[in-house]
Scaffold this motif. Structure first.
Motif, PDB file in Angstrom:
ATOM      1  N   LYS A  36       0.845  -1.189   0.000  1.00 18.24           N
ATOM      2  CA  LYS A  36       0.000   0.000   0.000  1.00 18.24           C
ATOM      3  C   LYS A  36       0.882   1.241   0.000  1.00 18.24           C
ATOM      4  N   VAL A  37       0.616   2.153  -0.927  1.00 23.16           N
ATOM      5  CA  VAL A  37       1.321   3.428  -1.009  1.00 23.16           C
ATOM      6  C   VAL A  37       0.323   4.515  -0.630  1.00 23.16           C
ATOM      7  N   THR A  38       0.676   5.328   0.366  1.00 22.78           N
ATOM      8  CA  THR A  38      -0.187   6.423   0.797  1.00 22.78           C
ATOM      9  C   THR A  38       0.447   7.735   0.389  1.00 22.78           C
ATOM     10  N   ILE A  39      -0.316   8.569  -0.310  1.00 25.00           N
ATOM     11  CA  ILE A  39       0.174   9.857  -0.788  1.00 25.00           C
ATOM     12  C   ILE A  39      -0.696  10.963  -0.190  1.00 25.00           C
ATOM     13  N   SER A  40      -0.048  11.957   0.399  1.00 24.71           N
ATOM     14  CA  SER A  40      -0.748  13.147   0.879  1.00 24.71           C
ATOM     15  C   SER A  40      -0.290  14.315   0.022  1.00 24.71           C
ATOM     16  N   GLY A  41      -1.214  15.166  -0.351  1.00 24.21           N
ATOM     17  CA  GLY A  41      -0.840  16.290  -1.198  1.00 24.21           C
ATOM     18  C   GLY A  41      -1.800  17.447  -1.064  1.00 24.21           C
ATOM     19  N   PRO A  42      -1.490  18.528  -1.738  1.00 22.02           N
ATOM     20  CA  PRO A  42      -2.301  19.736  -1.629  1.00 22.02           C
ATOM     21  C   PRO A  42      -3.490  19.775  -2.584  1.00 22.02           C
ATOM     22  N   TRP A  43      -3.627  18.796  -3.446  1.00 24.88           N
ATOM     23  CA  TRP A  43      -4.652  18.863  -4.479  1.00 24.88           C
ATOM     24  C   TRP A  43      -5.989  18.397  -3.953  1.00 24.88           C
ATOM     25  N   LEU A  44      -6.978  19.245  -4.126  1.00 26.92           N
ATOM     26  CA  LEU A  44      -8.356  18.945  -3.769  1.00 26.92           C
ATOM     27  C   LEU A  44      -9.163  18.909  -5.059  1.00 26.92           C
ATOM     28  N   THR A  62       2.293  -1.945 -11.137  1.00 25.72           N
ATOM     29  CA  THR A  62       3.026  -2.577 -10.037  1.00 25.72           C
ATOM     30  C   THR A  62       2.210  -3.552  -9.207  1.00 25.72           C
ATOM     31  N   GLY A  63       0.891  -3.425  -9.245  1.00 27.97           N
ATOM     32  CA  GLY A  63       0.045  -4.262  -8.402  1.00 27.97           C
ATOM     33  C   GLY A  63      -0.163  -3.692  -7.011  1.00 27.97           C
ATOM     34  N   ALA A  64       0.473  -2.574  -6.697  1.00 25.94           N
ATOM     35  CA  ALA A  64       0.308  -1.932  -5.395  1.00 25.94           C
ATOM     36  C   ALA A  64      -1.022  -1.182  -5.349  1.00 25.94           C
ATOM     37  N   THR A  65      -1.498  -0.920  -4.143  1.00 25.83           N
ATOM     38  CA  THR A  65      -2.698  -0.131  -3.945  1.00 25.83           C
ATOM     39  C   THR A  65      -2.270   1.268  -3.519  1.00 25.83           C
ATOM     40  N   VAL A  66      -2.824   2.295  -4.167  1.00 27.94           N
ATOM     41  CA  VAL A  66      -2.461   3.676  -3.849  1.00 27.94           C
ATOM     42  C   VAL A  66      -3.652   4.362  -3.199  1.00 27.94           C
ATOM     43  N   GLU A  67      -3.375   5.040  -2.091  1.00 32.37           N
ATOM     44  CA  GLU A  67      -4.372   5.818  -1.377  1.00 32.37           C
ATOM     45  C   GLU A  67      -3.939   7.279  -1.402  1.00 32.37           C
ATOM     46  N   TYR A  68      -4.794   8.174  -1.914  1.00 34.41           N
ATOM     47  CA  TYR A  68      -4.446   9.598  -1.956  1.00 34.41           C
ATOM     48  C   TYR A  68      -5.392  10.374  -1.067  1.00 34.41           C
ATOM     49  N   GLY A  69      -4.822  11.278  -0.272  1.00 29.90           N
ATOM     50  CA  GLY A  69      -5.619  12.162   0.572  1.00 29.90           C
ATOM     51  C   GLY A  69      -5.185  13.594   0.356  1.00 29.90           C
ATOM     52  N   GLY A  70      -6.083  14.424  -0.135  1.00 33.14           N
ATOM     53  CA  GLY A  70      -5.784  15.835  -0.344  1.00 33.14           C
ATOM     54  C   GLY A  70      -6.195  16.658   0.859  1.00 33.14           C
ATOM     55  N   SER A  71      -5.399  17.672   1.152  1.00 33.75           N
ATOM     56  CA  SER A  71      -5.690  18.521   2.296  1.00 33.75           C
ATOM     57  C   SER A  71      -5.023  19.879   2.125  1.00 33.75           C
ATOM     58  N   ASP A  72      -5.657  20.895   2.665  1.00 34.64           N
ATOM     59  CA  ASP A  72      -5.053  22.224   2.662  1.00 34.64           C
ATOM     60  C   ASP A  72      -3.861  22.291   3.607  1.00 34.64           C
ATOM     61  N   SER A  73      -3.807  21.377   4.560  1.00 32.82           N
ATOM     62  CA  SER A  73      -2.743  21.407   5.567  1.00 32.82           C
ATOM     63  C   SER A  73      -1.933  20.109   5.561  1.00 32.82           C
ATOM     64  N   PHE A  74      -1.721  19.537   4.382  1.00 30.22           N
ATOM     65  CA  PHE A  74      -1.033  18.250   4.314  1.00 30.22           C
ATOM     66  C   PHE A  74       0.386  18.302   4.865  1.00 30.22           C
ATOM     67  N   GLU A  75       1.043  19.460   4.774  1.00 32.34           N
ATOM     68  CA  GLU A  75       2.422  19.565   5.259  1.00 32.34           C
ATOM     69  C   GLU A  75       2.502  19.316   6.753  1.00 32.34           C
ATOM     70  N   GLN A  76       1.475  19.674   7.495  1.00 36.79           N
ATOM     71  CA  GLN A  76       1.460  19.436   8.927  1.00 36.79           C
ATOM     72  C   GLN A  76       1.162  17.984   9.257  1.00 36.79           C
ATOM     73  N   GLN A  77       0.649  17.230   8.289  1.00 36.63           N
ATOM     74  CA  GLN A  77       0.251  15.851   8.523  1.00 36.63           C
ATOM     75  C   GLN A  77       1.327  14.840   8.132  1.00 36.63           C
ATOM     76  N   ILE A  78       2.431  15.299   7.565  1.00 36.49           N
ATOM     77  CA  ILE A  78       3.458  14.393   7.082  1.00 36.49           C
ATOM     78  C   ILE A  78       4.133  13.677   8.239  1.00 36.49           C
ATOM     79  N   VAL A  79       4.187  12.366   8.146  1.00 37.06           N
ATOM     80  CA  VAL A  79       4.841  11.535   9.130  1.00 37.06           C
ATOM     81  C   VAL A  79       5.806  10.627   8.378  1.00 37.06           C
ATOM     82  N   ILE A  80       7.040  10.586   8.815  1.00 35.21           N
ATOM     83  CA  ILE A  80       8.024   9.716   8.189  1.00 35.21           C
ATOM     84  C   ILE A  80       8.133   8.445   9.004  1.00 35.21           C
TER      85      ILE A  80
END
Length: 82
Positions: A36-44, A62-80
């Motif tokens: 599973k690949v999770t992508i956070s970005g600024p696009w709404l 690739t066969g992977a599952t991608v999850e995208y979540g857009g948010s105005d504040s995605f930079e604050q939500q980034i977790v490594i």
């Protein structure tokens, strides 16, 4: 330009090059089925449709599952996660 925006643009450019190879049948990378690949970005909506289209191409190749979540504040939500 902020560092985050440069990173996102670099990611998108790499996806576009990857996309060209997938359409040409040249993808020879690993099978990522079940991953599973999770992508956070600024696009709404409606701009998030572009990233979802790119994600669908990546999923098909690739066969992977991608999850995208857009948010105005995605930079604050980034977790490594290491």
């Amino acid at each position: 330009m902020s560092k985050t925006i440069k990173l996102i643009l670099a990611f998108l450019v790499s996806i576009l090059f990857f996309n060209a190879n997938v359409n040409a049948g040249a993808y020879s990378g690993p099978d990522l089925s079940g991953q599973k690949v999770t992508i956070s970005g600024p696009w709404l909506a409606p701009e998030d449709a572009y990233i979802r289209e790119i994600a669908a191409i990546f999923e098909k190749a690739t066969g992977a599952t991608v999850e995208y979540g857009g948010s105005d504040s995605f930079e604050q939500q980034i977790v490594i996660d290491i």
